[in-house]
Design a protein around this motif. Structure first.
Motif, PDB file in Angstrom:
ATOM      1  N   GLN A 118      -1.986 -15.146  12.383  1.00 58.87           N
ATOM      2  CA  GLN A 118      -1.287 -14.200  13.245  1.00 58.87           C
ATOM      3  C   GLN A 118       0.203 -14.501  13.362  1.00 58.87           C
ATOM      4  OE1 GLN A 118      -3.607 -16.297  14.129  1.00 58.87           O
ATOM      5  NE2 GLN A 118      -3.112 -17.454  15.983  1.00 58.87           N
ATOM      6  N   GLU A 119       0.639 -15.672  12.877  1.00 58.69           N
ATOM      7  CA  GLU A 119       2.051 -16.036  12.958  1.00 58.69           C
ATOM      8  C   GLU A 119       2.769 -15.931  11.617  1.00 58.69           C
ATOM      9  OE1 GLU A 119       3.951 -16.944  15.634  1.00 58.69           O
ATOM     10  OE2 GLU A 119       2.229 -16.251  16.790  1.00 58.69           O
TER      11      GLU A 119
ATOM     12  N   ARG B 159       5.898 -13.787  11.171  1.00 59.87           N
ATOM     13  CA  ARG B 159       7.052 -14.094  12.019  1.00 59.87           C
ATOM     14  C   ARG B 159       7.844 -15.303  11.543  1.00 59.87           C
ATOM     15  NH1 ARG B 159       6.176 -15.883  16.816  1.00 59.87           N
ATOM     16  NH2 ARG B 159       8.156 -15.085  17.599  1.00 59.87           N
TER      17      ARG B 159
ATOM     18  N   ASN C 253      13.357 -18.078  14.711  1.00 58.25           N
ATOM     19  CA  ASN C 253      11.962 -18.405  14.984  1.00 58.25           C
ATOM     20  C   ASN C 253      11.735 -19.868  14.621  1.00 58.25           C
ATOM     21  OD1 ASN C 253       9.244 -18.550  15.366  1.00 58.25           O
ATOM     22  ND2 ASN C 253       8.695 -17.307  13.586  1.00 58.25           N
TER      23      ASN C 253
ATOM     24  N   GLY D 135       9.088 -21.551  15.440  1.00 57.28           N
ATOM     25  CA  GLY D 135       7.680 -21.846  15.231  1.00 57.28           C
ATOM     26  C   GLY D 135       7.011 -22.576  16.362  1.00 57.28           C
TER      27      GLY D 135
ATOM     28  N   VAL E 162       4.928 -21.452  18.448  1.00 57.34           N
ATOM     29  CA  VAL E 162       3.511 -21.093  18.507  1.00 57.34           C
ATOM     30  C   VAL E 162       2.774 -21.621  17.298  1.00 57.34           C
ATOM     31  CG1 VAL E 162       1.883 -19.181  18.606  1.00 57.34           C
ATOM     32  CG2 VAL E 162       4.036 -19.055  19.883  1.00 57.34           C
ATOM     33  N   ALA E 163       3.384 -21.415  16.129  1.00 58.98           N
ATOM     34  CA  ALA E 163       2.711 -21.854  14.906  1.00 58.98           C
ATOM     35  C   ALA E 163       2.637 -23.369  14.809  1.00 58.98           C
ATOM     36  CB  ALA E 163       3.445 -21.276  13.689  1.00 58.98           C
TER      37      ALA E 163
ATOM     38  N   SER F 249       9.463 -24.065  12.752  1.00 65.12           N
ATOM     39  CA  SER F 249       9.285 -23.701  11.357  1.00 65.12           C
ATOM     40  C   SER F 249      10.292 -24.349  10.457  1.00 65.12           C
ATOM     41  CB  SER F 249       9.353 -22.180  11.224  1.00 65.12           C
ATOM     42  OG  SER F 249      10.599 -21.724  11.645  1.00 65.12           O
TER      43      SER F 249
END
Length: 348
Positions: free
Chosen positions: A279-280, A283, A289, A291, A293-294, A301
């Motif tokens: 889902q990431e 993005r 970004n 990252g 969340v990821a 990221s």
């Protein structure tokens, strides 16, 4: 709005015609009929005008707030099914975009300030120790200072790349080159930079020198046609991202294969890290970004300003190629496809 104005005209005509018919049947004087007709028309016009001008007044207030830096205000009535509803929706979308840009700008200032503070503080400490006689100006001390200077240079280069991205078209200086020696040089530069960083950070910490970089080019005499400077940005940023999320003594593999078109190139960068949630994946190439969340336990990221992967995507798009996160049973797999003939594109 055209329909409403048409209804206003039709209603006014019907009222005037009806009053005239009443006057003919009741022998009412024409001047009274005229006055009543004008009053009725004005009342109806005022009713319709209020419905048209009230949303415009609200839009005007919201637009003035946006011009003064207030991006939180929104226009009500975006659900109207007319031109004013469309305009309200457009203004709200513009406010959303401006709010996002303002937030990203503040994040960029904060991130760049943080990234600048660390190497500047380290460089200042090294130089102060040399000036005060605490440390000798030996090769190891100067190598530490050089490492911090190179870190500053990389950050400045990232900001310059962002400026080029915003300016739109960047001319490609594409030419034919041999893939194996080119990618070998990129990986060698990455290893040298990691060695300098390890000397500066001290032993006992996990650095990128703990990660093994492996190159696989097939066939060995593979050639491609691209802008090698822009391609260097792509590969270096992807390797930088991969090694930062690899476990100690992990492995990062760079695969290069011939593409479907003449002089085209397919690249894959694989790591053994935690990977990117599905889902990431759409993005990770967005600007700023990092990252969270990821990679909730990592540095993001690209571990810095959140621009590395966005710049990689920009360079690939400039060639008319494709970049994305591919399926992988372990870690993360980034796939890059470059066409044989680069395409100049206007990026927005």
């Amino acid at each position: 709005m055209k329909t409403k104005l048409g209804v206003l005209v039709v209603v006014s005509v019907f009222i005037t015609t009806g009053l005239l018919l009443v006057a003919l049947k009741t022998s009412t004087e024409l001047r009274f009929i005229t006055v009543f007709s004008i009053i009725a028309t004005l009342l109806i016009t005022q009713f319709f005008a209020h419905g048209l001008t009230a949303p415009l007044d609200e839009m005007n207030r919201v637009a003035k707030g946006i011009s003064h830096g207030d991006y939180t205000r929104r226009v009500l009535g975006a659900d109207r099914r007319d031109e004013l509803g469309d305009l309200a929706t457009t203004i709200n979308l513009m406010a959303d975009d401006l709010e996002a840009v303002d937030r990203h700008r503040k994040e960029l200032v904060a991130n760049v300030s943080h990234e600048l503070r660390t190497p500047i503080a380290a460089l200042r400490a090294v130089l102060e120790n040399v000036v005060d006689g605490v440390s000798a100006a030996d090769p190891e001390t100067m190598r530490t200072a050089l490492t911090q200077t190179e870190r500053l240079g990389r950050l400045v280069e990232t900001l310059l790349d962002l400026a080029r991205l915003d300016n739109g078209v960047v001319p490609l200086r594409a030419h034919r080159f041999e893939v194996w020696p080119y990618l070998s040089g990129v990986l060698k530069e990455a290893n040298l930079a990691d060695a300098h960083r390890k000397l500066a950070s001290g032993s006992g910490r996990h650095t990128r020198t703990d990660v093994h970089l492996h190159l696989d080019v097939s066939p060995p005499d593979l050639t491609a046609y691209a802008d090698t400077e822009r391609l260097h940005q792509v590969v270096a940023n992807l390797i930088d991202n991969a090694v930062k999320h690899s476990p100690p003594h992990g492995r990062v593999t760079v695969l290069a294969r011939r593409g479907p078109q003449p002089e085209s190139l397919d690249l894959e960068i694989l790591d053994e890290g935690p990977g990117i949630p599905e889902q990431e994946r759409h993005r990770v190439f967005e600007r700023f970004n990092r990252g969270e969340v990821a990679f909730p336990h990592g540095k993001g990221s690209d571990g810095g300003t959140g621009l590395g992967l966005a710049i990689a995507r920009w360079a690939v798009d400039l060639h008319g190629g494709r970049i994305g996160v591919a399926e992988s049973t372990r870690g993360c797999r980034i796939r890059v496809t470059l066409p044989g003939i680069p395409v100049r594109r206007q990026l927005t």
